[in-house]
Design a protein around this motif. Structure first.
Motif, PDB file in Angstrom:
ATOM      1  N   ILE A  34      41.968  26.550  45.460  1.00 26.63           N
ATOM      2  CA  ILE A  34      41.070  27.677  45.721  1.00 26.63           C
ATOM      3  C   ILE A  34      41.108  28.579  44.498  1.00 26.63           C
ATOM      4  CG2 ILE A  34      40.759  29.755  47.098  1.00 26.63           C
ATOM      5  CD1 ILE A  34      41.580  28.184  49.516  1.00 26.63           C
ATOM      6  N   ASP A  35      39.925  28.962  44.024  1.00 22.93           N
ATOM      7  CA  ASP A  35      39.835  29.799  42.842  1.00 22.93           C
ATOM      8  C   ASP A  35      40.528  31.135  43.119  1.00 22.93           C
ATOM      9  OD1 ASP A  35      39.141  31.006  40.529  1.00 22.93           O
ATOM     10  OD2 ASP A  35      37.090  30.211  40.533  1.00 22.93           O
ATOM     11  N   ILE A  36      41.511  31.527  42.285  1.00 16.83           N
ATOM     12  CA  ILE A  36      42.209  32.782  42.598  1.00 16.83           C
ATOM     13  C   ILE A  36      41.354  33.998  42.270  1.00 16.83           C
ATOM     14  CG2 ILE A  36      44.626  32.116  42.658  1.00 16.83           C
ATOM     15  CD1 ILE A  36      44.862  32.700  39.765  1.00 16.83           C
ATOM     16  N   GLU A  37      40.194  33.781  41.654  1.00 17.69           N
ATOM     17  CA  GLU A  37      39.251  34.889  41.484  1.00 17.69           C
ATOM     18  C   GLU A  37      38.734  35.367  42.843  1.00 17.69           C
ATOM     19  OE1 GLU A  37      37.789  35.983  38.121  1.00 17.69           O
ATOM     20  OE2 GLU A  37      39.870  35.354  37.884  1.00 17.69           O
ATOM     21  N   ARG A  38      38.869  34.528  43.848  1.00 19.70           N
ATOM     22  CA  ARG A  38      38.394  34.901  45.184  1.00 19.70           C
ATOM     23  C   ARG A  38      39.359  35.828  45.905  1.00 19.70           C
ATOM     24  NH1 ARG A  38      34.224  31.684  46.921  1.00 19.70           N
ATOM     25  NH2 ARG A  38      33.935  29.789  45.710  1.00 19.70           N
ATOM     26  N   ILE A  39      40.546  35.986  45.365  1.00 21.16           N
ATOM     27  CA  ILE A  39      41.518  36.890  45.980  1.00 21.16           C
ATOM     28  C   ILE A  39      41.708  38.045  45.007  1.00 21.16           C
ATOM     29  CG2 ILE A  39      43.785  37.064  47.024  1.00 21.16           C
ATOM     30  CD1 ILE A  39      43.890  34.013  47.002  1.00 21.16           C
ATOM     31  N   GLU A  40      41.431  39.240  45.458  1.00 21.73           N
ATOM     32  CA  GLU A  40      41.561  40.390  44.570  1.00 21.73           C
ATOM     33  C   GLU A  40      42.581  41.357  45.138  1.00 21.73           C
ATOM     34  OE1 GLU A  40      39.441  40.939  41.660  1.00 21.73           O
ATOM     35  OE2 GLU A  40      38.631  42.958  41.922  1.00 21.73           O
ATOM     36  N   PHE A  41      43.424  41.855  44.270  1.00 18.12           N
ATOM     37  CA  PHE A  41      44.452  42.810  44.652  1.00 18.12           C
ATOM     38  C   PHE A  41      44.208  44.074  43.840  1.00 18.12           C
ATOM     39  CE2 PHE A  41      48.808  42.835  46.616  1.00 18.12           C
ATOM     40  CZ  PHE A  41      49.068  44.165  46.372  1.00 18.12           C
ATOM     41  N   SER A  42      44.267  45.187  44.510  1.00 20.78           N
ATOM     42  CA  SER A  42      44.001  46.424  43.777  1.00 20.78           C
ATOM     43  C   SER A  42      44.778  47.580  44.393  1.00 20.78           C
ATOM     44  CB  SER A  42      42.498  46.707  43.825  1.00 20.78           C
ATOM     45  OG  SER A  42      42.213  47.864  43.117  1.00 20.78           O
ATOM     46  N   TRP A  43      45.217  48.497  43.548  1.00 17.63           N
ATOM     47  CA  TRP A  43      45.838  49.723  44.064  1.00 17.63           C
ATOM     48  C   TRP A  43      44.757  50.791  44.134  1.00 17.63           C
ATOM     49  CZ3 TRP A  43      50.053  47.682  45.593  1.00 17.63           C
ATOM     50  CH2 TRP A  43      50.949  47.011  44.785  1.00 17.63           C
ATOM     51  N   ARG A  59      54.906  39.152  47.093  1.00 17.07           N
ATOM     52  CA  ARG A  59      54.375  38.118  47.978  1.00 17.07           C
ATOM     53  C   ARG A  59      53.070  37.571  47.403  1.00 17.07           C
ATOM     54  NH1 ARG A  59      53.965  40.955  53.179  1.00 17.07           N
ATOM     55  NH2 ARG A  59      56.192  41.240  52.927  1.00 17.07           N
ATOM     56  N   ASN A  60      52.244  38.482  46.893  1.00 18.53           N
ATOM     57  CA  ASN A  60      50.945  38.030  46.391  1.00 18.53           C
ATOM     58  C   ASN A  60      51.046  37.306  45.071  1.00 18.53           C
ATOM     59  OD1 ASN A  60      48.457  38.737  48.015  1.00 18.53           O
ATOM     60  ND2 ASN A  60      49.832  40.433  48.364  1.00 18.53           N
ATOM     61  N   THR A  61      52.032  37.636  44.263  1.00 15.83           N
ATOM     62  CA  THR A  61      52.232  36.874  43.025  1.00 15.83           C
ATOM     63  C   THR A  61      52.388  35.401  43.347  1.00 15.83           C
ATOM     64  OG1 THR A  61      53.474  38.775  42.240  1.00 15.83           O
ATOM     65  CG2 THR A  61      53.596  36.786  40.911  1.00 15.83           C
ATOM     66  N   THR A  62      53.239  35.105  44.350  1.00 19.52           N
ATOM     67  CA  THR A  62      53.468  33.704  44.697  1.00 19.52           C
ATOM     68  C   THR A  62      52.291  33.125  45.479  1.00 19.52           C
ATOM     69  OG1 THR A  62      54.743  34.509  46.563  1.00 19.52           O
ATOM     70  CG2 THR A  62      55.974  33.783  44.659  1.00 19.52           C
ATOM     71  N   PHE A  63      51.715  33.924  46.361  1.00 18.68           N
ATOM     72  CA  PHE A  63      50.631  33.393  47.194  1.00 18.68           C
ATOM     73  C   PHE A  63      49.432  32.974  46.345  1.00 18.68           C
ATOM     74  CE2 PHE A  63      46.838  33.974  49.869  1.00 18.68           C
ATOM     75  CZ  PHE A  63      47.121  32.993  50.806  1.00 18.68           C
ATOM     76  N   ARG A  64      49.125  33.748  45.302  1.00 15.15           N
ATOM     77  CA  ARG A  64      48.004  33.396  44.434  1.00 15.15           C
ATOM     78  C   ARG A  64      48.246  32.051  43.762  1.00 15.15           C
ATOM     79  NH1 ARG A  64      44.769  37.776  43.029  1.00 15.15           N
ATOM     80  NH2 ARG A  64      44.264  37.012  40.982  1.00 15.15           N
ATOM     81  N   ASN A 104      55.994  22.676  47.561  1.00 12.30           N
ATOM     82  CA  ASN A 104      57.296  23.320  47.423  1.00 12.30           C
ATOM     83  C   ASN A 104      57.799  23.256  45.989  1.00 12.30           C
ATOM     84  OD1 ASN A 104      57.321  21.663  50.250  1.00 12.30           O
ATOM     85  ND2 ASN A 104      58.028  23.748  50.445  1.00 12.30           N
ATOM     86  N   GLN A 105      57.558  22.098  45.350  1.00 19.04           N
ATOM     87  CA  GLN A 105      58.029  21.968  43.972  1.00 19.04           C
ATOM     88  C   GLN A 105      57.289  22.925  43.054  1.00 19.04           C
ATOM     89  OE1 GLN A 105      58.092  17.945  42.658  1.00 19.04           O
ATOM     90  NE2 GLN A 105      59.108  17.215  44.481  1.00 19.04           N
ATOM     91  N   ARG A 106      55.982  23.059  43.283  1.00 15.42           N
ATOM     92  CA  ARG A 106      55.206  23.993  42.459  1.00 15.42           C
ATOM     93  C   ARG A 106      55.689  25.426  42.688  1.00 15.42           C
ATOM     94  NH1 ARG A 106      53.375  26.041  38.321  1.00 15.42           N
ATOM     95  NH2 ARG A 106      51.650  27.487  38.553  1.00 15.42           N
ATOM     96  N   MET A 107      55.962  25.773  43.953  1.00 17.58           N
ATOM     97  CA  MET A 107      56.391  27.138  44.234  1.00 17.58           C
ATOM     98  C   MET A 107      57.779  27.412  43.665  1.00 17.58           C
ATOM     99  SD  MET A 107      53.731  28.053  45.283  1.00 17.58           S
ATOM    100  CE  MET A 107      53.964  29.792  45.438  1.00 17.58           C
ATOM    101  N   LYS A 108      58.614  26.383  43.566  1.00 16.41           N
ATOM    102  CA  LYS A 108      59.914  26.567  42.935  1.00 16.41           C
ATOM    103  C   LYS A 108      59.747  26.954  41.471  1.00 16.41           C
ATOM    104  CE  LYS A 108      63.568  23.787  43.833  1.00 16.41           C
ATOM    105  NZ  LYS A 108      64.211  22.495  44.112  1.00 16.41           N
ATOM    106  N   GLU A 109      58.805  26.296  40.813  1.00 17.73           N
ATOM    107  CA  GLU A 109      58.516  26.640  39.423  1.00 17.73           C
ATOM    108  C   GLU A 109      58.057  28.086  39.301  1.00 17.73           C
ATOM    109  OE1 GLU A 109      56.896  22.934  36.843  1.00 17.73           O
ATOM    110  OE2 GLU A 109      55.519  23.749  38.306  1.00 17.73           O
TER     111      GLU A 109
END
Lengths: 161, 297
Positions: A103-112, A90-95, B259-264
């Protein structure tokens, strides 16, 4: 122990959404071991990293958070067996979505972070706070009307009123 | 071509194989067509198909609409390639059963981007952007198809159909943010983009939830941003790219760029193309142990 207290011009607000089995316990361990970590982080405890809906992160940014931190158990250690795998996808796509939005994705951090990794928690949080402090305030969704057509509508309304 | 479809539709209705045929008919003015529900065999002459037929009919197969509860056992639907992609995606998501649907496929050479642009013929000036590089002009999943179906290679990766996606990706981050801020300034939250989407299938949309109210219902920019991001996130790996959201937007906001970007992204990360397989699972409800995690600290 105890670090030197520094005074900064800008203190970022950081929301942390954490899993209760690993990261929350890890942060708890950091607290009971009297470790220092950045006080900018506001934690929300959730049952699993798989429970972290992207809606939470959107809401956090909307309400003025400057950074969002997400954390859960290491892969394979999830209390519910597979929740963190879903969170990862989910986070791969959300970023990427946030990146496209601007929005700069440096502002979202994911960590185990596991329940035993109190030191990792303090290190990651300190480093992330520092990073967000450098990035500065998150662009606000203020009330200023920027679109020319919308401006025209607003002006007309004001004149006729 | 349309004669063969009409004959097949008449046959289906006369034999009682289907209860209703969903298709296109002449609209209120010469540039428009309208969706039509045909229940009597003598009405099939009303069916038409040409580049003006832009509406996405699978919308009516979505359970969110009441149509599927009217006691119709089996529905026949006229589908151009991109609509059949949406039907396949609905079946893959268990919104629909394959045997409830009879798909009348039509060969399609593209549709106009907007009814106003129709001038009697289809050319590069009025073709919808989704039709450029389309690989389902001969539909992939049909029960009836007039003529022979040539084999088409559909294994090629998805390419964003709009040049604007690439242009936006080249911009600096703050420029991109400024672009969306200007664009979303116009949004007054009519939710037309939701209403035309064949994949928005929640019975109660999250924007209509009031306890708690996740998305600010006011047309303030905060709420507008969170609405469009939420909408895009809910359609990750599900959007089949019919482009209806952008066409329906009364303010001309290009909402389908997300949506198009997310498809990519989904294609790059999980090599998944929505709308091509009846069995493949949606990428966000499944996982692999060795998924990429280069962003995780």
């Amino acid at each position: 122990m105890g670090k030197k207290i520094e005074i900064h011009d800008f203190e970022p607000k950081i929301m942390a959404f954490v899993c209760k089995w690993c990261t929350y316990s890890g942060a708890d361990l950091a607290g009971t071991s009297r470790m220092d970590y950045s006080p900018n982080v506001r934690m929300i405890r959730l049952p699993c990293s798989g429970r972290i809906d992207p809606q939470f992160m959107i809401k956090a940014f909307e309400q003025g958070a400057d950074g969002v931190f997400i954390s859960g158990c290491h892969p394979g250690d999830c209390h519910y067996n597979e929740g963190n795998y879903y969170a990862r996808r989910r986070n791969t796509t959300f970023r990427q979505l946030m990146d496209f939005h601007g929005i700069d994705i440096e502002r979202i951090e994911f960590s185990w972070i596991s329940a035993a990794e109190a030191i990792k928690w303090t290190e990651v949080i300190d480093a992330f706070t520092e990073k967000v402090r450098e990035l500065g305030r998150h662009p606000q969704y203020d009330d200023e009307v920027v679109d020319p057509y919308a401006q025209f509508l607003v002006q007309n309304k004001q004149e006729s009123a | 071509m349309i004669e063969a479809i009409r004959n097949q539709a008449r046959l289906l209705l006369e034999n009682g194989d289907v209860d209703v045929v969903i298709g296109y008919a002449e609209g209120s003015d010469p540039s428009r067509t309208t969706p039509i529900f045909i229940r009597k065999a003598e009405d099939v002459e009303k069916l038409i198909y040409d580049p003006r037929c832009i509406n996405s009919l699978p919308l009516y197969l979505n359970k969110r609409h009441e149509y599927t509860r009217k006691g119709w056992k089996k529905t026949a639907i006229i589908g151009k390639g991109c609509d059949i992609r949406a039907i396949v995606q609905l079946i893959a998501e268990n919104q629909l059963k394959r045997d409830e649907i009879y798909i009348l496929g039509v060969p399609c050479e593209g549709v106009v981007s907007h009814p106003e642009k129709w001038d009697g013929s289809l050319h590069d000036g009025n073709r919808a952007s989704k039709c450029i590089g389309c690989d389902v002009m001969t539909p992939h999943e049909t029960d009836f198809f007039p003529g022979d179906k040539p084999d088409v290679d559909r294994s090629t990766p998805y390419e964003a159909t709009s040049k604007n996606v690439a242009t936006l990706m080249e911009l600096e981050l703050d420029k991109r943010f400024a672009f969306w801020r200007t664009d979303f300034d116009r949004c007054f939250k009519c939710y037309a983009c939701r209403e035309v989407c064949p994949h928005c299938s929640c019975n109660t949309c999250i924007t209509d939830e009031t306890t708690p109210s996740w998305i600010d219902p006011a047309a303030h920019k905060k709420g507008v941003f969170s609405w469009h991001l939420t909408r895009a996130m809910h359609l990750v790996g599900r959007c089949t790219g019919c482009g209806e959201c952008t066409r329906a937007c009364p303010m001309g906001i290009q909402v389908d760029l997300f949506n198009q970007r997310m498809k990519e992204v989904v294609q790059e990360s999980y090599s998944y193309k929505p709308g091509y397989s009846l069995e493949d699972k949606h990428p966000l409800i499944t996982y692999k142990v060795d998924d990429r995690e280069d962003f995780i600290k």
